[in-house]
Write a protein that holds these residues in place. Structure first.
Motif, PDB file in Angstrom:
ATOM      1  N   THR A  10       0.985  -1.174  -0.175  1.00  0.00           N
ATOM      2  CA  THR A  10       0.012  -0.022   0.013  1.00  0.00           C
ATOM      3  C   THR A  10       0.981   1.218  -0.085  1.00  0.00           C
ATOM      4  O   THR A  10       0.373   2.420  -0.274  1.00  0.00           O
ATOM      5  CB  THR A  10      -0.927  -0.038   1.344  1.00  0.00           C
ATOM      6  N   GLU A  11       2.118   1.193   0.275  1.00  0.00           N
ATOM      7  CA  GLU A  11       2.870   2.201   0.510  1.00  0.00           C
ATOM      8  C   GLU A  11       3.677   2.615  -0.898  1.00  0.00           C
ATOM      9  O   GLU A  11       4.433   3.619  -0.806  1.00  0.00           O
ATOM     10  CB  GLU A  11       3.832   2.161   1.615  1.00  0.00           C
ATOM     11  N   TYR A  12       3.536   1.566  -1.680  1.00  0.00           N
ATOM     12  CA  TYR A  12       4.259   1.496  -2.927  1.00  0.00           C
ATOM     13  C   TYR A  12       3.657   2.011  -4.102  1.00  0.00           C
ATOM     14  O   TYR A  12       2.564   1.681  -4.413  1.00  0.00           O
ATOM     15  CB  TYR A  12       4.662   0.027  -3.282  1.00  0.00           C
ATOM     16  N   HIS A  13       4.192   3.209  -4.617  1.00  0.00           N
ATOM     17  CA  HIS A  13       3.524   4.036  -5.914  1.00  0.00           C
ATOM     18  C   HIS A  13       4.317   3.692  -7.032  1.00  0.00           C
ATOM     19  O   HIS A  13       5.554   4.162  -7.427  1.00  0.00           O
ATOM     20  CB  HIS A  13       3.658   5.453  -5.460  1.00  0.00           C
ATOM     21  N   TRP A  56       4.147   4.262 -10.381  1.00  0.00           N
ATOM     22  CA  TRP A  56       4.287   5.389 -11.235  1.00  0.00           C
ATOM     23  C   TRP A  56       5.624   6.363 -10.825  1.00  0.00           C
ATOM     24  O   TRP A  56       6.480   6.705 -11.697  1.00  0.00           O
ATOM     25  CB  TRP A  56       3.261   6.321 -11.625  1.00  0.00           C
ATOM     26  N   SER A  57       5.890   6.522  -9.342  1.00  0.00           N
ATOM     27  CA  SER A  57       6.840   7.105  -8.935  1.00  0.00           C
ATOM     28  C   SER A  57       8.160   6.396  -9.293  1.00  0.00           C
ATOM     29  O   SER A  57       9.286   7.028  -9.602  1.00  0.00           O
ATOM     30  CB  SER A  57       6.661   7.316  -7.744  1.00  0.00           C
ATOM     31  N   LYS A 117       4.485  10.736  -6.433  1.00  0.00           N
ATOM     32  CA  LYS A 117       3.992  10.913  -5.306  1.00  0.00           C
ATOM     33  C   LYS A 117       4.981  10.852  -4.273  1.00  0.00           C
ATOM     34  O   LYS A 117       5.774  10.010  -4.314  1.00  0.00           O
ATOM     35  CB  LYS A 117       2.913   9.400  -5.221  1.00  0.00           C
ATOM     36  N   PRO A 121       6.454   9.718  -1.162  1.00  0.00           N
ATOM     37  CA  PRO A 121       6.239   8.602  -0.156  1.00  0.00           C
ATOM     38  C   PRO A 121       6.178   8.826   1.013  1.00  0.00           C
ATOM     39  O   PRO A 121       6.864  10.292   1.651  1.00  0.00           O
ATOM     40  CB  PRO A 121       7.313   7.572  -0.467  1.00  0.00           C
TER      41      PRO A 121
END
Length: 698
Positions: free
Chosen positions: A255-258, A260-261, A445, A447
């Motif tokens: 859930t903490e992983y984005h 696109w970033s 985004k 983190p």
């Protein structure tokens, strides 16, 4: 899909059942531990990690000791066969030598039986290697902790490693060679020559045997090598090894992983390497268009890594608080730098050209890129993104010169602004970075700055081994195991340059010098390629661009061979010695011995290929070993493994480019030898220093 527990049970060799990894019991133990991890305290979690590690140690020890025992039995049987053959050959009894023919099938069958038993042993090792890998993966997935990488790293790199006995099948390889060679000889013409009772004066020709057992052994040995490579790959992290401190800071929750970033972070690496190498084929022409010597191209290229040494410090410190802001500033600097580079021709200013490259160096965000991967990517994806980081760098190194060649025919003017093969790279990259800036502003985004305290404590606690963790080996490791105060001090980060110097042990000095040498040699080759090939072979900038692009293509396959095969067969320190020798050989091959020997294109291309591939292979092994041997104090804070190696490399690049400009004052006829001879001196000095501290590397 068959459950691995049932699979390993169905493939066990009868009578060996108790010597296999107890996969089912370990899995049950993991399920029990999962309850305590959720409900227990922090101290209980650390105890679980410690106990499970010791449980795995016991399993590995059982496997290794059984493996050594079986190898000894097989070696004893082969020794008996060899002694029998020697006694028969030395005996002058004519009747005994005639009888030898009738024993042929018996001896062949004896070797075949040894081969069958060896095949069982290979399958045993493969099954247990796979079991160890799977149980580590299951532990991390079920409990949400980071045991796998740490367990492999600490066990693989201990001087008395038992896990290494599984990964490096030296004894097994010797047994395979003995069986294969003797069966080949038994099928050769030499055996038939005994019937004539005469011995040939030369050694027999070993023919390739078609024995099914040999084919089966080779197939199984390849499977075992691949499985061991997977285990070694997780520990060595391909070509980018995170430090212990960095591992502790990575996130574990999806859930903490984005995504696109993370992808934008990788794109930054690719674009920067394109930006760095795109001007190499045209920098000398650009300098001449601005009424300066062609050798000024060395300063033009070198100004970028020179200022990058400054930005690495700034961005490393800045990324402690945020990633997006330094990425935005970095991109803006690169946009301004590329526009300045492109406008240098209309303004006829070499200073504007140098300013552009300096700004591009200040925009170097590789420190951010690496830190983001290590800290903000989930643990299950760190290895993939680390490998992608290396791939993106290699791809950018290839695309840069190739793109310069593709733009070689550009020549037009818009509103008084000249766009030609020299300035086109600035306009194209300026536009590319502008698009990247928009992507970062809208899709990157920031983190959450959340780090797992329990993982950090586990890393710190396990990085200082306890006496009970080594059993009988504890007396050999010295009294330092009992110095709790020194252990706590070693886990603190180095806060000053003086403290960093104190932590520079001989192995670290050797590896950083290797990093400096390989960057100096590769930069010298690439930066002066246009000047050298133009003077000796009259190559155009387009031809140079395609040539450098072709060199860049060799990075990925050569690195893959090292990561998946060579590193599994040989020690890292041995690979380092070999690659330094190859680098020195490539430098010698690049030297011009005219008028004694005519300098040819074939000589230049072959020696450049050797030099380029050897330095890239050396970089991967050197960086991996540096991360393993870096002390805990040099694995944290500003002066970490990545920062020190980056600074060593960028300083080497800057010095190499500066030397090209300085030597260029003596004329083009002396440029090649006057730059390659210092490079050879640095290579040989590095070889001598590495040989001096060879046994300090492991």
């Amino acid at each position: 899909m068959v459950h691995f527990g049932r699979y390993i049970k169905s493939h066990q060799v009868p009578g060996w059942e108790t010597y296999y990894i107890q996969y089912k019991q370990l899995k049950k133990r993991i399920n029990e531990c999962a309850i305590h991890v959720v409900e227990g305290s922090e101290e209980e979690r650390q105890e679980i990690l410690r106990r499970f590690s010791k449980l795995l140690d016991s399993q590995v020890e059982k496997i290794v000791l059984f493996l050594i025992e079986r190898q000894g039995l097989l070696a004893g049987r082969l020794q008996q066969l060899r002694e029998r053959a020697e006694s028969e050959l030395e005996d002058e009894n004519m009747e005994l030598m005639v009888t030898l023919m009738s024993d042929k099938e018996t001896v062949i069958e004896a070797y075949r039986q040894v081969g069958k038993d060896l095949l069982n042993l290979l399958q045993y090792v493969e099954m247990n290697t796979m079991g160890l890998r799977k149980i580590l993966k299951k532990f991390d997935k079920r409990l949400g902790l980071r045991l796998r990488e740490h367990y492999l790293l600490t066990r693989l790199n201990h001087p008395y490693s038992q896990v290494q006995q599984v990964l490096r099948q030296v004894g097994i390889g010797a047994i395979i060679a003995t069986i294969s060679r003797n069966l080949a000889e038994l099928h050769s013409e030499r055996w038939r020559s005994y019937s004539s009772l005469t011995l040939s004066s030369h050694l027999p020709k070993v023919v390739a045997t078609k024995e099914p057992i040999i084919k089966a052994i080779e197939h199984e040995y390849q499977k075992l090598t691949r499985e061991a490579s997977l285990l070694s790959f997780m520990a060595n992290a391909f070509l980018l090894q995170p430090s212990d401190g960095e591992l502790s800071d990575s996130v574990s929750e999806e859930t903490e992983y984005h995504p696109w970033s993370a992808y934008l972070n990788q794109l930054n690496t690719f674009l920067y390497m394109v930006n760095y190498y795109i001007i190499v084929p045209t920098s000398d022409d650009y300098a001449q268009l601005l009424n300066t010597p062609a050798t000024v191209s060395g300063v033009v290229i070198g100004s970028m890594p020179l200022t990058a040494t400054v930005s690495a410090v700034i961005f490393t410190l800045w990324s402690n608080k945020t990633y997006k802001a330094p990425l935005v500033v970095s991109t803006v600097l690169l946009i301004i730098g590329n526009l300045s580079y492109a406008l240098a021709l209309p303004f006829n200013s070499v200073w504007l050209l140098l300013l552009g490259r300096a700004l591009e160096g200040l925009g170097c965000a590789r420190a951010i890129n690496r830190r983001y991967i290590m800290h903000e990517v989930p643990q299950a994806k760190i290895r993939n993104f680390s490998a992608a980081f290396v791939s993106a760098s290699a791809l950018g190194m290839t695309v840069g010169p190739a793109l310069a060649s593709a733009l070689s025919s550009v020549n037009f003017e818009v509103g008084g602004v000249i766009v030609n093969y020299c300035t086109a790279s600035g306009w194209v990259l300026g536009f590319a970075w502008s698009l990247y800036l928009l992507l970062v502003l809208f899709f990157f985004k920031e983190p959450n700055k959340f780090h797992h305290e329990e993982s950090r404590k586990f890393k710190e606690e396990s990085s200082s081994p306890k006496e009970e963790d080594f059993g009988a080996l504890a007396p050999l490791l010295g009294s330092s195991l009992h110095k709790e105060g020194e252990t706590k001090k070693s886990n603190q980060k180095s806060g000053s340059f003086v403290e960093v110097l104190k932590e520079m042990t001989l192995p670290i000095q050797i590896l950083l010098l290797n990093c400096f040498m390989l960057k100096f040699a590769s930069e010298m080759l690439i930066s002066e390629a246009t000047l050298v090939t133009g003077y000796y072979f009259s190559w155009s900038s387009s031809t140079v661009g395609w040539f450098l692009g072709a060199l860049g293509v060799t990075v990925l396959p050569s690195s893959a061979v090292v990561a998946n095969y060579i590193s599994n067969k040989f020690q890292d320190r041995l690979i380092i010695i070999w690659t330094i020798m190859l680098t020195a050989a490539g430098v010698i091959g690049n030297l011009s011995f005219a008028p004694l020997i005519h300098y040819t294109q074939a000589q230049y291309v072959i020696s450049s290929l050797i030099l380029f591939v050897s330095t890239n292979v050396l970089e991967g092994v050197d960086m991996s070993l540096l991360a393993k041997m870096m002390s805990p104090r040099l694995s944290k804070g500003l002066f970490n493994c990545g920062f020190l190696s980056t600074e060593a490399g960028t300083i080497a690049r800057a010095l190499a480019d500066g030397l090209i400009t300085l030597v260029g004052r003596a004329g083009m006829a002396n440029l090649l030898n006057f730059t390659m001879l210092p490079t050879l001196g640095i290579s040989l000095g590095t070889l001598f220093f590495t040989w001096f501290g060879y046994y300090s590397l492991y």
